[in-house]
Write an enzyme that holds these catalytic residues in place. Structure first.
Site, short mmCIF file in Angstrom:
data_model
loop_
_atom_site.label_atom_id
_atom_site.label_comp_id
_atom_site.label_asym_id
_atom_site.label_seq_id
_atom_site.Cartn_x
_atom_site.Cartn_y
_atom_site.Cartn_z
N ASP A 167 5.14 5.12 2.03
CA ASP A 167 5.54 6.14 3.26
C ASP A 167 6.17 6.18 4.51
O ASP A 167 7.43 6.93 4.96
CB ASP A 167 4.45 6.90 3.88
CG ASP A 167 3.70 7.53 2.43
OD1 ASP A 167 3.91 7.60 1.31
OD2 ASP A 167 2.60 7.99 2.41
N SER A 217 1.02 -1.19 0.21
CA SER A 217 -0.07 -0.32 0.06
C SER A 217 0.41 1.16 0.15
O SER A 217 2.52 1.30 0.32
CB SER A 217 -1.05 0.13 1.48
OG SER A 217 -0.15 0.08 2.43
N LYS A 218 -0.27 2.42 0.04
CA LYS A 218 0.85 3.44 -0.38
C LYS A 218 1.24 3.56 1.32
O LYS A 218 2.50 4.34 1.31
CB LYS A 218 -0.32 4.55 -0.89
CG LYS A 218 0.61 6.50 -0.73
CD LYS A 218 -0.55 6.86 -1.40
CE LYS A 218 -0.22 8.57 -1.03
NZ LYS A 218 1.73 9.41 -0.06
N ARG A 219 1.26 3.95 2.60
CA ARG A 219 1.84 3.69 3.57
C ARG A 219 2.60 3.03 3.74
O ARG A 219 3.32 3.44 4.41
CB ARG A 219 0.44 3.66 4.49
CG ARG A 219 -0.04 4.40 5.69
CD ARG A 219 -0.84 4.26 5.86
NE ARG A 219 -2.03 3.25 5.98
CZ ARG A 219 -2.42 1.96 6.66
NH1 ARG A 219 -2.05 1.98 7.72
NH2 ARG A 219 -3.68 1.71 5.80
#
Ligand code: GLU
Length: 506
Positions: free
Chosen positions: A266, A261-263
């Site tokens: 990050d 996921s994008k998380r």
């Protein structure tokens, strides 16, 4: 009969293209090229609620950056257009009618409240053969009533009529035969009168058929839709030309379980998008591989190996080799861990393999954007060549080689303490004299003369050389000292030593 290979990448413009989508596009492209086939880019924009401005342009730019060529599409044109689903409404309307006429679909008027009630009253409600007889649709209402409601503008949807109790087989080139029973499927909505648009399922199948797609290569998240798609081909009577399905393994988190996921990006500091993306609503920026300083060839190579291997442990393969070696037999069924560190490793390998002049072309615009100009391509290339061994991303070349372009204004404290002894200013003055006397500043020649001088004077080799480096570089790091001074103008080297003598206070 062997069909011409025609594949499509069919993104929905609902935001920036995720790196998993890029991998799907890449596998389609590789397979098309391997088989002399056509690569179609189809924009699936039938979900007007989720449409995001700029997403389509982003997709085009990302594919172009990566060298994933498109043969037919919105920009490219082709004989099977339009390639944007929102421009194909008439086609879908006509096909919805075909299914209504042959009894494979029906019209349903149930309001959201009615559906909500059914959900409350019937445990595990799904709209299917066991419940459709209790709902408000063209199977339960008299024909005149259906017509009256449509004429009155009542909102309706068209649903596929799934016959229960049948085994539906999806032939998948990676997974083999996947069989599920039709009883677990619901009568999915194919069309909504409210916006006069088909849903994904209908539009996708109609277009794959009309565009003569031979292989549907897409992410594993679409596997659950595949049985319905098979039934839709049947409902239209198109089973003979049904495409071959290929569902690619999921991309998984680098650590832990579950989908990437994008998380994750990050948190661990790696991009999950090909290019930077600015959210048009929130203004939030998500970082991309391009802006982070990755080479497109490296990203392609890295992605190609997420879910496929060549059958041996070869890792570095350019696009031509990938096209030669790729096969679905060597694709894995299980998810591929997104090892972003491997991506960095690939980038390093591709930086190392790139001719220095091409590295210069990549970093000259970056220098310029920092207001650093006046260096020739040749100079920049040589500087890049000297530091690429220590660089992973394009920006590292600048960081590692900053001193080639700007003189140090400060000096690493620790190195000063260790190397800039009291007699160093005097010794450095002498060094200036020695350098002034050297005509040929080529690395080997200058090295010999300077080392002879150090030995002749009985100076400490390490201390003098490190002080020299400190003055020129700003700290005790960098490539071979005499390679540096071969490249830099001699006056610049001398100026820097002079500045160090004048400004370093111990
Ligand atoms: N529009 C779908 C997507 O966004 C396409 C899925 C498919 O390839 O069938 O991925």
């Amino acid at each position: 009969m062997e069909r011409k290979v025609r594949v499509r990448f069919a993104p929905s413009p609902t935001g920036p293209l995720h790196i998993g989508g890029v991998r799907t596009a890449l596998y389609n492209y590789i397979f098309a090229r391997q088989n002399g086939g056509d690569m179609i880019l189809r924009i699936e924009d039938t979900d007007s609620q989720r449409f995001v401005p700029g997403a389509e342009e982003y997709i085009n730019e990302a594919l172009q950056w990566l060298g994933i060529g498109i043969d037919e599409g919105v920009k490219e044109g082709g004989n099977y257009g339009p390639y944007k689903q929102s421009e194909r409404r008439d086609i879908y309307r006509e096909h919805v009618k075909m299914l209504l006429d042959n009894g494979k679909a029906y019209i349903a008027f149930d309001t959201p409240e009615e559906l909500e009630n059914a959900r409350k009253e019937i445990p595990n409600f799904q709209y299917d053969s066991s419940t459709r007889g209790k709902m408000t649709n063209s199977l339960t209402l008299p024909a005149e009533e259906v017509e009256r409601r449509i004429a009155a503008g009542d909102k309706y949807v068209v649903r596929i009529k799934i016959e229960p109790g049948r085994d539906v087989t999806v032939n998948d080139l990676i997974r083999g035969k996947v069989v599920i029973n039709s009883s677990i499927l619901d009568d999915k909505v194919l069309y909504k009168s409210a916006d006069d648009l088909p849903t994904y399922h209908l539009a996708n199948i109609v277009d794959d058929h009309l565009m003569e797609v031979s292989h549907v290569i897409r992410g594993e998240e679409w596997l659950p839709s595949a049985p319905l798609h098979v039934l839709l081909y049947e409902a239209f009577g198109w089973t003979d030309t049904m495409p071959q399905f290929v569902h690619l393994p999921l991309l998984l988190k680098p650590v832990g379980n579950g989908k990437l996921s994008k998380r994750d990006g990050d948190k661990l500091g790696f991009p999950v998008f090909p290019l930077d993306w600015k959210d048009p609503k929130t203004g939030e920026i998500s970082s991309g591989y391009r802006e982070k300083g990755y080479l497109p060839e490296a990203v392609v190579n890295f992605l190609a190996l997420l879910g496929w291997n060549p059958g041996d442990d070869t890792e570095v393969m350019n696009i031509d080799e990938l096209i030669r070696k790729f096969s679905f037999e060597h694709c894995s069924k299980s998810g591929a861990k997104f090892d972003y560190k491997k991506g960095i490793w690939f980038n390093h390998e591709y930086l190392m393999a790139k001719p220095d002049e091409e590295l210069a072309d990549l970093i000259m615009p970056l220098l310029e954007s920092r207001g650093i100009t006046g260096f020739s391509r040749e100079y920049v290339a040589k500087a890049a060549g000297m530091v690429k061994g220590r660089s992973n991303l394009i920006g590292d070349l600048l960081e590692q080689g900053d001193f080639f372009f700007t003189a140090p204004t400060e000096y690493a404290e620790k190195d000063v303490r260790k190397r800039w002894s009291e007699d160093m200013p005097r010794i450095m003055e002498e060094l200036i004299g020695v350098l002034e006397g050297i005509e040929d500043m080529s690395s080997a020649n200058a090295e010999k003369i300077v080392l002879d001088w150090i030995a002749g004077k009985g100076y400490h080799l390490g201390n003098v050389m490190n002080a020299f480096r400190l003055a020129v570089v700003g700290s005790c790091r960098g490539p071979h000292m005499f390679d540096i001074t071969e490249l830099m103008p001699k006056e610049e080297v001398i100026n820097r030593i002079r500045r160090a003598i004048d400004t370093i206070n111990r």
